[in-house]
Design a protein around this motif. Structure first.
Motif, PDB file in Angstrom:
ATOM      1  N   ALA A 251       0.385  -0.881  -0.318  1.00 34.47           N
ATOM      2  CA  ALA A 251      -0.364   0.038  -0.024  1.00 34.47           C
ATOM      3  C   ALA A 251       0.791   1.177  -0.021  1.00 34.47           C
ATOM      4  N   VAL A 252       1.800   1.253  -0.175  1.00 36.19           N
ATOM      5  CA  VAL A 252       3.120   2.544  -0.457  1.00 36.19           C
ATOM      6  C   VAL A 252       3.192   2.998  -1.650  1.00 36.19           C
ATOM      7  N   MET A 253       3.016   4.398  -2.259  1.00 38.43           N
ATOM      8  CA  MET A 253       3.298   4.879  -2.808  1.00 38.43           C
ATOM      9  C   MET A 253       3.839   4.636  -4.240  1.00 38.43           C
TER      10      MET A 253
ATOM     11  N   GLY B 152       5.909  -6.646   3.169  1.00 40.04           N
ATOM     12  CA  GLY B 152       5.716  -5.766   3.923  1.00 40.04           C
ATOM     13  C   GLY B 152       3.572  -5.882   4.460  1.00 40.04           C
ATOM     14  N   GLY B 153       3.238  -4.940   5.013  1.00 40.54           N
ATOM     15  CA  GLY B 153       2.600  -4.947   5.510  1.00 40.54           C
ATOM     16  C   GLY B 153       1.636  -3.149   6.221  1.00 40.54           C
ATOM     17  N   GLN B 154       0.830  -3.692   6.274  1.00 37.50           N
ATOM     18  CA  GLN B 154      -0.055  -2.061   6.692  1.00 37.50           C
ATOM     19  C   GLN B 154      -0.585  -2.382   8.538  1.00 37.50           C
TER      20      GLN B 154
ATOM     21  N   LYS C 288      -8.437   6.264  10.919  1.00 33.68           N
ATOM     22  CA  LYS C 288      -7.768   7.847  10.412  1.00 33.68           C
ATOM     23  C   LYS C 288      -6.388   6.994  10.007  1.00 33.68           C
ATOM     24  N   THR C 289      -5.682   6.744  11.079  1.00 32.95           N
ATOM     25  CA  THR C 289      -4.543   6.391  10.349  1.00 32.95           C
ATOM     26  C   THR C 289      -3.734   4.861  10.411  1.00 32.95           C
ATOM     27  N   ALA C 290      -3.110   4.913   9.068  1.00 32.95           N
ATOM     28  CA  ALA C 290      -2.395   3.425   8.777  1.00 32.95           C
ATOM     29  C   ALA C 290      -0.369   3.944   9.017  1.00 32.95           C
ATOM     30  N   LEU C 291      -0.224   2.820   9.262  1.00 35.93           N
ATOM     31  CA  LEU C 291       1.341   2.388   8.920  1.00 35.93           C
ATOM     32  C   LEU C 291       1.335   1.809   7.940  1.00 35.93           C
ATOM     33  N   ASN C 292       2.217   2.066   6.713  1.00 35.61           N
ATOM     34  CA  ASN C 292       2.495   1.166   5.821  1.00 35.61           C
ATOM     35  C   ASN C 292       4.081   0.629   5.673  1.00 35.61           C
ATOM     36  N   VAL C 293       4.448  -0.968   5.440  1.00 36.00           N
ATOM     37  CA  VAL C 293       5.909  -0.839   5.173  1.00 36.00           C
ATOM     38  C   VAL C 293       6.018  -1.550   4.203  1.00 36.00           C
TER      39      VAL C 293
ATOM     40  N   VAL D  33       2.871   6.655   6.204  1.00 33.33           N
ATOM     41  CA  VAL D  33       1.559   6.677   6.925  1.00 33.33           C
ATOM     42  C   VAL D  33       0.243   7.387   6.279  1.00 33.33           C
ATOM     43  N   ASN D  34      -0.698   6.613   6.229  1.00 35.59           N
ATOM     44  CA  ASN D  34      -1.893   7.182   5.602  1.00 35.59           C
ATOM     45  C   ASN D  34      -2.631   8.170   6.797  1.00 35.59           C
TER      46      ASN D  34
END
Length: 382
Positions: free
Chosen positions: A167-169, A307-309, A315-320, A336-337
Protein backbone atom coordinates in the motif's frame (compact mmCIF):
# COMPACT_ATOMS: atom_id res chain seq x y z
CA UNK A 1 -71.06 66.54 -17.20
CA UNK A 2 -71.13 66.20 -13.45
CA UNK A 3 -68.83 64.16 -11.23
CA UNK A 4 -71.33 61.34 -10.81
CA UNK A 5 -71.69 60.78 -14.57
CA UNK A 6 -67.89 60.76 -14.99
CA UNK A 7 -67.38 58.09 -12.35
CA UNK A 8 -70.13 55.85 -13.80
CA UNK A 9 -68.65 56.13 -17.28
CA UNK A 10 -65.15 55.26 -16.08
CA UNK A 11 -66.41 52.21 -14.24
CA UNK A 12 -68.25 50.96 -17.31
CA UNK A 13 -65.12 51.38 -19.44
CA UNK A 14 -63.02 49.40 -16.93
CA UNK A 15 -65.53 46.54 -16.90
CA UNK A 16 -65.50 46.39 -20.72
CA UNK A 17 -61.71 46.32 -20.90
CA UNK A 18 -61.49 43.66 -18.15
CA UNK A 19 -64.03 41.49 -19.99
CA UNK A 20 -62.05 41.75 -23.21
CA UNK A 21 -58.80 40.77 -21.51
CA UNK A 22 -60.49 37.91 -19.68
CA UNK A 23 -61.55 36.47 -23.01
CA UNK A 24 -57.89 36.48 -24.12
CA UNK A 25 -56.43 35.06 -20.85
CA UNK A 26 -53.47 32.60 -21.20
CA UNK A 27 -54.13 29.15 -19.79
CA UNK A 28 -51.00 27.74 -18.03
CA UNK A 29 -50.51 24.02 -18.65
CA UNK A 30 -50.14 21.66 -15.74
CA UNK A 31 -46.44 20.98 -15.01
CA UNK A 32 -45.03 17.64 -16.10
CA UNK A 33 -44.26 15.29 -13.21
CA UNK A 34 -40.62 15.70 -12.17
CA UNK A 35 -38.39 12.64 -12.75
CA UNK A 36 -36.01 12.63 -9.83
CA UNK A 37 -32.69 10.74 -9.95
CA UNK A 38 -33.12 7.30 -8.40
CA UNK A 39 -30.47 5.84 -6.13
CA UNK A 40 -28.98 2.52 -7.24
CA UNK A 41 -27.61 0.63 -4.23
CA UNK A 42 -27.07 -2.73 -5.96
CA UNK A 43 -23.36 -2.06 -6.62
CA UNK A 44 -22.54 0.00 -3.54
CA UNK A 45 -22.61 3.65 -2.53
CA UNK A 46 -22.54 6.46 -5.06
CA UNK A 47 -24.44 4.83 -7.94
CA UNK A 48 -27.61 6.28 -9.49
CA UNK A 49 -29.85 5.26 -12.36
CA UNK A 50 -29.28 7.15 -15.60
CA UNK A 51 -32.74 8.71 -16.20
CA UNK A 52 -34.85 6.64 -18.56
CA UNK A 53 -32.65 3.55 -18.26
CA UNK A 54 -31.89 0.69 -15.91
CA UNK A 55 -28.14 1.41 -16.07
CA UNK A 56 -26.43 2.49 -12.85
CA UNK A 57 -23.68 5.12 -13.04
CA UNK A 58 -21.07 6.28 -10.55
CA UNK A 59 -18.93 9.37 -11.13
CA UNK A 60 -15.78 9.75 -9.05
CA UNK A 61 -12.18 10.83 -9.05
CA UNK A 62 -9.64 12.79 -7.06
CA UNK A 63 -7.37 15.82 -6.92
CA UNK A 64 -3.82 14.92 -5.88
CA UNK A 65 -0.79 17.05 -5.04
CA UNK A 66 2.62 15.32 -4.68
CA UNK A 67 5.96 16.67 -3.48
CA UNK A 68 9.20 14.66 -3.80
CA UNK A 69 12.57 15.55 -2.24
CA UNK A 70 15.96 13.90 -1.70
CA UNK A 71 18.45 11.80 -3.66
CA UNK A 72 15.95 9.46 -5.29
CA UNK A 73 12.67 11.41 -5.27
CA UNK A 74 13.69 15.03 -5.85
CA UNK A 75 15.27 16.74 -8.87
CA UNK A 76 19.07 16.53 -8.78
CA UNK A 77 21.89 18.73 -10.12
CA UNK A 78 19.73 21.54 -11.50
CA UNK A 79 21.78 24.34 -13.08
CA UNK A 80 21.67 27.74 -11.35
CA UNK A 81 19.56 29.86 -13.72
CA UNK A 82 20.92 33.22 -12.55
CA UNK A 83 24.64 32.53 -12.85
CA UNK A 84 24.60 29.61 -15.30
CA UNK A 85 27.15 27.78 -13.16
CA UNK A 86 26.79 25.55 -10.15
CA UNK A 87 23.88 23.23 -9.41
CA UNK A 88 21.16 22.76 -6.83
CA UNK A 89 18.69 20.08 -5.83
CA UNK A 90 15.01 20.96 -5.79
CA UNK A 91 11.48 19.65 -5.49
CA UNK A 92 9.77 17.20 -7.84
CA UNK A 93 6.08 18.17 -7.91
CA UNK A 94 2.92 16.91 -9.53
CA UNK A 95 -0.72 17.99 -9.53
CA UNK A 96 -3.17 15.47 -10.95
CA UNK A 97 -6.92 15.61 -11.58
CA UNK A 98 -8.57 12.24 -12.25
CA UNK A 99 -12.14 11.47 -13.35
CA UNK A 100 -13.75 8.01 -13.31
CA UNK A 101 -17.04 6.78 -14.77
CA UNK A 102 -18.41 3.36 -13.81
CA UNK A 103 -21.62 2.20 -15.57
CA UNK A 104 -23.24 -1.13 -14.72
CA UNK A 105 -26.40 -3.04 -15.52
CA UNK A 106 -27.69 -6.60 -15.32
CA UNK A 107 -28.19 -8.82 -18.37
CA UNK A 108 -28.99 -12.48 -19.01
CA UNK A 109 -25.20 -13.09 -19.26
CA UNK A 110 -24.32 -11.32 -16.03
CA UNK A 111 -23.28 -7.78 -15.16
CA UNK A 112 -22.43 -5.51 -18.10
CA UNK A 113 -19.89 -2.91 -17.04
CA UNK A 114 -18.05 -0.01 -18.66
CA UNK A 115 -15.32 1.67 -16.63
CA UNK A 116 -13.24 4.65 -17.72
CA UNK A 117 -10.50 6.56 -15.89
CA UNK A 118 -8.65 9.54 -17.33
CA UNK A 119 -6.33 12.04 -15.67
CA UNK A 120 -4.70 15.37 -16.42
CA UNK A 121 -1.57 16.52 -14.63
CA UNK A 122 1.06 19.21 -14.32
CA UNK A 123 4.60 18.06 -13.50
CA UNK A 124 7.94 19.53 -12.53
CA UNK A 125 10.66 17.84 -14.61
CA UNK A 126 14.29 18.25 -15.64
CA UNK A 127 16.46 17.53 -18.68
CA UNK A 128 20.19 18.17 -19.15
CA UNK A 129 20.27 19.88 -15.77
CA UNK A 130 17.44 22.33 -16.53
CA UNK A 131 14.21 22.33 -14.52
CA UNK A 132 10.87 23.07 -16.20
CA UNK A 133 7.15 22.33 -15.92
CA UNK A 134 5.08 20.28 -18.35
CA UNK A 135 1.50 19.12 -18.64
CA UNK A 136 0.05 15.86 -19.87
CA UNK A 137 -2.88 13.49 -19.74
CA UNK A 138 -3.47 9.75 -19.99
CA UNK A 139 -6.30 7.32 -20.56
CA UNK A 140 -5.56 5.26 -17.47
CA UNK A 141 -8.25 2.58 -17.80
CA UNK A 142 -10.92 1.75 -20.40
CA UNK A 143 -12.66 -1.51 -19.50
CA UNK A 144 -15.66 -3.39 -20.90
CA UNK A 145 -16.85 -6.39 -18.88
CA UNK A 146 -19.70 -8.83 -19.40
CA UNK A 147 -19.87 -11.57 -16.83
CA UNK A 148 -16.37 -13.06 -16.73
CA UNK A 149 -15.23 -11.53 -20.04
CA UNK A 150 -12.95 -8.46 -19.98
CA UNK A 151 -11.91 -6.39 -23.02
CA UNK A 152 -9.73 -3.47 -21.97
CA UNK A 153 -6.82 -1.13 -22.00
CA UNK A 154 -5.65 -1.34 -18.40
CA UNK A 155 -3.01 -2.79 -16.06
CA UNK A 156 -1.45 -6.06 -17.21
CA UNK A 157 -2.84 -9.23 -15.66
CA UNK A 158 0.70 -9.87 -14.47
CA UNK A 159 0.03 -7.11 -11.95
CA UNK A 160 -3.68 -7.39 -11.17
CA UNK A 161 -3.79 -11.15 -10.56
CA UNK A 162 -1.30 -10.83 -7.69
CA UNK A 163 -2.10 -7.19 -6.81
CA UNK A 164 0.48 -4.44 -6.48
CA UNK A 165 3.47 -4.51 -4.12
CA UNK A 166 1.83 -3.18 -0.97
CA UNK A 167 0.00 0.00 0.00
CA UNK A 168 3.00 2.35 -0.12
CA UNK A 169 3.15 5.01 -2.87
CA UNK A 170 6.73 4.20 -4.00
CA UNK A 171 6.18 0.47 -4.49
CA UNK A 172 8.22 -0.06 -7.67
CA UNK A 173 11.88 0.37 -6.73
CA UNK A 174 12.11 -3.34 -7.58
CA UNK A 175 9.69 -3.45 -10.48
CA UNK A 176 6.79 -5.92 -10.32
CA UNK A 177 4.56 -4.89 -13.24
CA UNK A 178 4.84 -4.43 -17.02
CA UNK A 179 2.35 -1.54 -16.78
CA UNK A 180 -0.67 -0.94 -18.99
CA UNK A 181 -1.61 -2.83 -22.13
CA UNK A 182 -4.47 -3.89 -24.41
CA UNK A 183 -5.90 -7.21 -23.21
CA UNK A 184 -8.74 -9.71 -23.55
CA UNK A 185 -9.32 -12.06 -20.64
CA UNK A 186 -11.84 -14.44 -19.10
CA UNK A 187 -12.24 -15.05 -15.35
CA UNK A 188 -13.94 -18.06 -13.80
CA UNK A 189 -15.37 -17.37 -10.35
CA UNK A 190 -15.92 -20.56 -8.35
CA UNK A 191 -18.07 -18.78 -5.77
CA UNK A 192 -16.11 -20.29 -2.87
CA UNK A 193 -13.16 -17.89 -2.86
CA UNK A 194 -11.46 -19.52 -5.85
CA UNK A 195 -11.06 -17.75 -9.18
CA UNK A 196 -8.95 -18.37 -12.28
CA UNK A 197 -8.12 -16.08 -15.21
CA UNK A 198 -6.54 -16.53 -18.62
CA UNK A 199 -5.88 -13.69 -21.05
CA UNK A 200 -3.95 -12.43 -24.06
CA UNK A 201 -2.10 -9.10 -24.13
CA UNK A 202 -0.40 -6.84 -26.67
CA UNK A 203 2.54 -5.59 -24.61
CA UNK A 204 3.90 -2.06 -24.94
CA UNK A 205 6.88 -0.03 -26.15
CA UNK A 206 9.20 -0.65 -29.07
CA UNK A 207 10.62 -3.85 -27.52
CA UNK A 208 7.56 -5.63 -26.13
CA UNK A 209 4.62 -4.70 -28.38
CA UNK A 210 3.66 -7.78 -30.42
CA UNK A 211 5.59 -8.38 -33.64
CA UNK A 212 3.27 -11.10 -35.00
CA UNK A 213 -0.24 -12.53 -34.53
CA UNK A 214 1.04 -14.68 -31.66
CA UNK A 215 -0.06 -12.89 -28.45
CA UNK A 216 1.52 -12.63 -25.03
CA UNK A 217 -0.38 -15.00 -22.72
CA UNK A 218 -1.09 -14.66 -18.98
CA UNK A 219 -2.79 -17.15 -16.64
CA UNK A 220 -3.35 -17.03 -12.91
CA UNK A 221 -5.51 -18.14 -10.01
CA UNK A 222 -6.29 -17.07 -6.46
CA UNK A 223 -7.96 -18.44 -3.34
CA UNK A 224 -9.39 -16.02 -0.77
CA UNK A 225 -10.75 -16.76 2.70
CA UNK A 226 -11.15 -14.96 6.01
CA UNK A 227 -7.53 -15.64 6.97
CA UNK A 228 -6.18 -14.00 3.80
CA UNK A 229 -5.37 -15.19 0.28
CA UNK A 230 -2.87 -16.93 -1.97
CA UNK A 231 -2.43 -16.05 -5.65
CA UNK A 232 -0.14 -16.97 -8.53
CA UNK A 233 0.38 -15.78 -12.11
CA UNK A 234 2.49 -16.84 -15.12
CA UNK A 235 3.21 -14.69 -18.19
CA UNK A 236 4.55 -15.80 -21.58
CA UNK A 237 6.38 -13.21 -23.72
CA UNK A 238 5.62 -14.18 -27.34
CA UNK A 239 8.30 -11.91 -28.84
CA UNK A 240 11.21 -13.47 -26.94
CA UNK A 241 9.58 -16.81 -25.96
CA UNK A 242 10.28 -16.29 -22.27
CA UNK A 243 8.24 -17.09 -19.16
CA UNK A 244 8.05 -15.30 -15.81
CA UNK A 245 5.87 -15.92 -12.77
CA UNK A 246 4.92 -14.56 -9.36
CA UNK A 247 3.41 -16.05 -6.21
CA UNK A 248 1.85 -14.04 -3.37
CA UNK A 249 0.57 -14.78 0.14
CA UNK A 250 -1.55 -12.37 2.24
CA UNK A 251 -2.36 -13.01 5.90
CA UNK A 252 -4.90 -11.13 8.04
CA UNK A 253 -3.25 -11.41 11.45
CA UNK A 254 -6.06 -9.52 13.17
CA UNK A 255 -8.38 -6.58 12.52
CA UNK A 256 -5.45 -4.13 12.68
CA UNK A 257 -2.50 -6.00 11.13
CA UNK A 258 -2.12 -7.52 7.65
CA UNK A 259 1.12 -9.02 6.29
CA UNK A 260 2.08 -10.12 2.79
CA UNK A 261 5.00 -11.57 0.81
CA UNK A 262 5.47 -11.97 -2.95
CA UNK A 263 8.20 -13.67 -5.01
CA UNK A 264 8.98 -13.60 -8.72
CA UNK A 265 11.12 -15.83 -10.93
CA UNK A 266 12.33 -15.72 -14.55
CA UNK A 267 15.11 -17.24 -16.64
CA UNK A 268 17.51 -14.27 -16.78
CA UNK A 269 20.06 -14.15 -19.61
CA UNK A 270 22.68 -11.43 -19.85
CA UNK A 271 22.92 -11.66 -23.63
CA UNK A 272 19.19 -10.91 -23.93
CA UNK A 273 19.75 -7.70 -22.00
CA UNK A 274 22.72 -6.52 -24.07
CA UNK A 275 20.64 -3.81 -25.76
CA UNK A 276 20.53 -2.00 -22.42
CA UNK A 277 24.32 -1.49 -22.59
CA UNK A 278 24.30 0.11 -26.05
CA UNK A 279 24.88 3.64 -24.76
CA UNK A 280 26.75 2.76 -21.58
CA UNK A 281 29.01 -0.26 -20.96
CA UNK A 282 28.15 -0.10 -17.26
CA UNK A 283 24.57 -0.26 -16.01
CA UNK A 284 23.04 -0.34 -12.55
CA UNK A 285 20.84 -3.15 -11.33
CA UNK A 286 17.90 -0.74 -11.36
CA UNK A 287 18.52 0.15 -15.00
CA UNK A 288 18.52 -3.54 -15.96
CA UNK A 289 15.09 -4.25 -14.49
CA UNK A 290 12.65 -5.27 -17.20
CA UNK A 291 15.25 -5.65 -19.96
CA UNK A 292 14.99 -9.46 -20.30
CA UNK A 293 11.31 -10.01 -21.09
CA UNK A 294 7.95 -8.24 -20.93
CA UNK A 295 6.79 -10.06 -17.80
CA UNK A 296 10.16 -10.45 -16.04
CA UNK A 297 10.25 -6.83 -14.90
CA UNK A 298 12.77 -7.18 -12.07
CA UNK A 299 16.54 -7.60 -12.36
CA UNK A 300 18.09 -11.08 -12.48
CA UNK A 301 16.46 -14.46 -11.99
CA UNK A 302 14.41 -13.66 -8.93
CA UNK A 303 12.96 -10.94 -6.75
CA UNK A 304 11.07 -10.78 -3.47
CA UNK A 305 8.76 -8.17 -1.98
CA UNK A 306 7.14 -8.07 1.44
CA UNK A 307 5.50 -5.80 3.96
CA UNK A 308 2.32 -5.03 5.78
CA UNK A 309 -0.12 -2.49 7.13
CA UNK A 310 -1.05 -1.66 10.70
CA UNK A 311 -4.22 0.35 11.39
CA UNK A 312 -3.87 2.39 14.58
CA UNK A 313 -7.48 3.56 14.31
CA UNK A 314 -10.10 4.38 11.69
CA UNK A 315 -8.08 7.40 10.52
CA UNK A 316 -4.42 6.35 10.69
CA UNK A 317 -2.48 3.44 9.15
CA UNK A 318 1.23 2.59 8.87
CA UNK A 319 2.50 0.98 5.63
CA UNK A 320 5.85 -0.80 5.22
CA UNK A 321 7.45 -2.43 2.16
CA UNK A 322 10.84 -4.14 1.63
CA UNK A 323 12.08 -5.41 -1.74
CA UNK A 324 15.21 -7.07 -3.14
CA UNK A 325 16.20 -8.61 -6.48
CA UNK A 326 18.90 -10.89 -7.89
CA UNK A 327 20.95 -7.89 -9.13
CA UNK A 328 21.29 -6.54 -5.59
CA UNK A 329 18.74 -3.75 -5.75
CA UNK A 330 17.31 -3.20 -2.26
CA UNK A 331 14.58 -0.80 -1.14
CA UNK A 332 12.79 0.02 2.10
CA UNK A 333 9.71 2.25 2.21
CA UNK A 334 7.75 3.45 5.25
CA UNK A 335 4.68 5.67 5.05
CA UNK A 336 1.62 6.83 6.96
CA UNK A 337 -1.96 7.31 5.74
CA UNK A 338 -3.84 9.91 7.77
CA UNK A 339 -7.47 10.65 6.86
CA UNK A 340 -7.97 14.18 8.13
CA UNK A 341 -11.68 14.10 7.26
CA UNK A 342 -13.64 11.68 5.06
CA UNK A 343 -12.39 12.09 1.49
CA UNK A 344 -9.19 14.00 2.35
CA UNK A 345 -5.95 12.15 3.14
CA UNK A 346 -2.36 13.20 3.78
CA UNK A 347 0.44 10.66 3.16
CA UNK A 348 4.06 11.29 4.20
CA UNK A 349 6.54 8.59 3.12
CA UNK A 350 10.30 7.88 3.24
CA UNK A 351 12.29 5.64 0.84
CA UNK A 352 15.80 4.20 0.97
CA UNK A 353 17.24 2.52 -2.15
CA UNK A 354 20.63 0.91 -2.90
CA UNK A 355 21.92 -0.75 -6.08
CA UNK A 356 25.12 -2.12 -7.65
CA UNK A 357 26.78 -1.70 -11.05
CA UNK A 358 27.35 -4.40 -13.70
CA UNK A 359 29.18 -4.69 -17.01
CA UNK A 360 27.75 -6.22 -20.18
CA UNK A 361 28.98 -9.69 -19.20
CA UNK A 362 27.20 -9.60 -15.85
CA UNK A 363 30.25 -8.90 -13.71
CA UNK A 364 29.89 -6.58 -10.74
CA UNK A 365 31.73 -3.31 -11.19
CA UNK A 366 33.33 -1.60 -8.23
CA UNK A 367 31.09 0.85 -6.47
CA UNK A 368 27.65 0.94 -4.98
CA UNK A 369 25.04 3.68 -5.09
CA UNK A 370 22.29 4.47 -2.65
CA UNK A 371 20.01 7.32 -1.72
CA UNK A 372 17.17 8.60 0.42
CA UNK A 373 13.99 10.33 -0.58
CA UNK A 374 10.86 11.79 0.96
CA UNK A 375 7.39 12.04 -0.54
CA UNK A 376 4.30 13.93 0.61
CA UNK A 377 0.82 13.55 -0.91
CA UNK A 378 -2.41 15.45 -0.35
CA UNK A 379 -5.46 13.85 -1.96
CA UNK A 380 -9.12 14.82 -2.06
CA UNK A 381 -11.21 11.92 -3.37
CA UNK A 382 -14.86 12.01 -4.33
Amino acid sequence: MNIKSLLLGSAAALVAVSGARAADAIVVAEPEPAEYVRICDVYGAGYFYIPGTETCLKIGGYLRYDIGVGDVLGLQDITDKKNGTGTHDTYDKRMRAQLTFDARGETEYGTLRAYTSVYFQQDTSSAAGVSYTERGWELEHAIIQLGGLTIAYTDSLMETLTDSAGAVMQDGWVNYTPGKTHLIAYTFDGGNGFSATVGVEEGKGTRYTLDSYVPHVVAGASYTQGWGSIAGVIGYDANFEKVAGKLRLDVNVNDALTLWVMAGYQDWNWSDSAHAFAANPTRTGRQLQGTNSYYGTWGGDWAVWGGGQYKFNSKTALNVQLSYDDLDTFAAVVGVNYNIVPGFVIRPEVSYVSWKNYDVLGNKVAGKDDGWGGYLRFQRSF
